[in-house]
Design a protein around this motif. Sequence first.
Motif, short mmCIF file in Angstrom:
data_model
loop_
_atom_site.label_atom_id
_atom_site.label_comp_id
_atom_site.label_asym_id
_atom_site.label_seq_id
_atom_site.Cartn_x
_atom_site.Cartn_y
_atom_site.Cartn_z
N GLN A 739 37.46 41.73 44.42
CA GLN A 739 38.13 42.83 45.12
C GLN A 739 37.97 44.16 44.39
O GLN A 739 38.84 45.03 44.47
N ASN A 740 36.86 44.31 43.68
CA ASN A 740 36.60 45.54 42.93
C ASN A 740 35.64 46.41 43.72
O ASN A 740 34.45 46.10 43.82
N ARG A 741 36.14 47.50 44.27
CA ARG A 741 35.31 48.38 45.08
C ARG A 741 34.51 49.37 44.24
O ARG A 741 33.80 50.20 44.78
N GLU A 742 34.67 49.30 42.94
CA GLU A 742 33.82 50.09 42.04
C GLU A 742 32.84 49.17 41.31
O GLU A 742 32.48 49.41 40.17
N ALA A 743 32.43 48.11 41.98
CA ALA A 743 31.34 47.25 41.50
C ALA A 743 30.35 47.13 42.64
O ALA A 743 30.74 47.10 43.82
N PRO A 744 29.05 47.07 42.34
CA PRO A 744 28.07 47.00 43.43
C PRO A 744 28.19 45.72 44.26
O PRO A 744 27.81 45.71 45.42
N ILE A 745 28.74 44.65 43.65
CA ILE A 745 29.02 43.42 44.39
C ILE A 745 30.51 43.15 44.29
O ILE A 745 31.03 42.89 43.20
N ARG A 746 31.20 43.24 45.42
CA ARG A 746 32.62 42.93 45.45
C ARG A 746 32.80 41.51 45.96
O ARG A 746 32.37 41.17 47.08
N LYS A 747 33.38 40.65 45.13
CA LYS A 747 33.68 39.30 45.59
C LYS A 747 34.96 39.32 46.41
O LYS A 747 35.97 39.85 45.98
#
Length: 867
Positions: A739-747
């Motif tokens: 649930q990290n919207r500041e990562a290119p891949i959000r799990k």
Amino acid sequence: MDSVSSLRQLIQTHPLIDNHAHNLLSQSAACDYTKYPLEQIVSEAQGVALTNATSTLPFHRAAAQLATLYQCSSSNWDQLREARNQLVQHDYEGLIRRCLEGTHVLLLDDLLTDQDVEPFDWHDRFTASRTKRIVRIEAVATRVLSSALRGGSIPSQSSDPSNFQPLWKSFSRDFCLRISDAIADPAVVGFKSVICYRTGLDVQPTDDDNTEPLLQSFARTISRAIVSTCRVEDKPLNDWLVRQTLNLLKSVKSTLPKKPLQLHTGLGDNDINLLRSNPAHLQSLIAQYPDVDFVLLHSSYPYTREAGYLACVYPNVYLDLGEVFPMVSRDAQESIIRESLELVPSNRLLWSTDGHFFPETFWLANKQFRDALEKVFVDYVTNGDYSIEQAKRTAADILFHNSNRLYNLNEQSLSDAVIVPVVGSLSRVSPTDSLEIFIRSNPDIKYIWMQFFDFTATLRLRMFPILEFAKIVRKQRRIGICVAVLWMMQDDTVAGGSTTGQFYMIPDLSSLCRNVGIDSKSATVMTWWKTEDGEALEECPRTTLLNITNKLCDEYDIQAICGFEVEVVFLKPTTNPSAGEEEDWVPTITNHSWSQMTRETRRMVPLLEEIVETLASIGINLEQFHSESSPGQFEFILPPASPVTAVDTLIKTRQVITYVAEQHSLRATLHPRPYPHAAGTASHAHVSISPPTKELSFLAGVLDNYPSIVAFTLSGDASYDRVKSGIWSGSEWVAWGTQNREAPIRKISSGHWEIKSLDGLANMYLAMAAFLAAGYAGVKEDRPLTIKDCLYDAATLNEAERSALGITTKLPNTLAQSLRALASNETLQDLLGPDLVKNYIMVKRAESKKLNAMDEKARRKWLVERY
């Protein structure tokens, strides 16, 4: 008459979703009429009572129809059985295939029995899409109870009920765990209770404060199971099973699709209490759980009107029209349809066969239902109750769309002109028949646009009168395209390569779809690229995506699903002729922000709703839409589907948004960052794999290859204006985070990710192919996941903190960097095709050179007018 003929044609040919069925018998058991009397095809009677079934009107009608199915000259029952025996022995699968013709997907309650039947996924071979499960809660309870009896300490029958407390805690915990697991299982789309058979539909709507009756009920069930069979049929316990399932369904996470509860109602064999099978008993329970959808099975016959009342006044009630076909007479079947339509909104009527054991139960039910529906609907049209279009839409809803929506299947029917989402397989209807069905359903269509998506994400097309297109479908002519397209840019300049030679566009009839939002009597169809010899061309983006999807499925039994978020910015034209200014584009509104409804945003609502309704008219039903951060920016969220289907739907959706905006003199742009001072515009994708058992190695493959993947997902220099920290676009480092919207891949959940480094300049077939290919490589090599779950913006961490999480690689911040990474990535080149990658890199480098030669304002306008 032509209009009525089109209605008849739709009812008789529209693909159907069978929302309630059971497993077929194995070939070895299919002719065991002692154990499975064939007369059960047309009767719920059992034992001696079943012998009278052969004197009923439904039986005589079914026998005459089965004679045509078996190609038997007589409807004599003995001769029919012998003809059937021959078919079962020599071509059982062929018989099943004929009986399931037209069935798009089965929703199977596969817990009716575990003896003599084929497993649930065996049925996939006979339908257009994969079989889904309906979980029978009493069967789950029985299995949990059996397990508890084997492993627990059982008090004596004379014991105080309180002595059963430890066993009850174990049972209730394990039952809830199994139901929760089924709720999270993507193969499960609903639940079912047969409490009607056990203790009746008068389920207590709330738990009593006094738990002693429940414990006593459990103790009685245990005691009976010790001396007899393990069967849950004691009222307080059965009521608890239903309530507990409803409680779990009510509290399901918002990230999971809602799953309804089916209940057997009405008609059944002789172990039901007919009075307590009246669905009216469920009224208080239905009112108690407004957030759970209830499906009243089997037309609730003979209580169809009572069920209709419930479906009328409670928005969470659906009426299933199954099982009475072929169990009752023709007149009764037509009456049941008419009674169902007396009160029930047509979007809450569902079709099912209740087919089980014998494939003929499916065939007879489908045939008789289509005939009855045709008779009733033609009568209503003749009498002026329905227009032709209303009747066609209602029939298609009952046969397909209502179940598709209720069970969150995200399927697309061929007759509604969208691709059938089956990995590696197209509809079994021949192309010629598919076109014929489409023409009959859309008699106003005069032209077909054959489309393809090139390496610059430019949608190119050829337009044909429909008679000429029919020649292409019948392979009476071919449409050759110059190979120079493989290295062509948006303005038709060629980056390199040869202009000699051609490939051929082959229409994919399953993607045939009306053009809407534009004043045109036309439809679009996506295409495959083939060589002179009819082989798939390596550089075809759709084929590339299909191939890698199939590799995941065929080699590792991994099903991939994609869904897209369409972000667009609505611009309006502006000029100042006195200053000698050329036309430019400015935001339609400025007082605007994420998920807010400002005074200016409200002015956009009619346009937004027009877009949503226009998309729905061709079967593209959005999940939601809302305002985004940038001025004039909005987001439309599409339902998930198989990868090629999902991209086809994405492209069609963008076309419709563009057309509707143009009707209002606006421009809908996908430009990644039309204003440097505001948030950018993405086209985020959601990708999930099922089962998620290989998710770690899949994700490891994606992350290891991510700098190269970005060459496809961020495919223009303008795309890298969004590779920045703090703007919710994936930030600047190769990382992933829950649930990290500041990562290119959000799990998002197990086996489900959102790709943040993605925008509307991408050829989405290639972007998804690169992502899945990288994941495939990770699974094939069983790569370990060395990058840990990052809960922060990696750009805000120091080097030691990033190193501890295994984050060591920065995202490319220019197109040149990502293309260099791709040029040296042998893994992706091997999987996607070396020629495809070589030509793609050549085109993108030439495009970059061309755009970078422009000044910033000209470059922005150039992109806005093309994307």
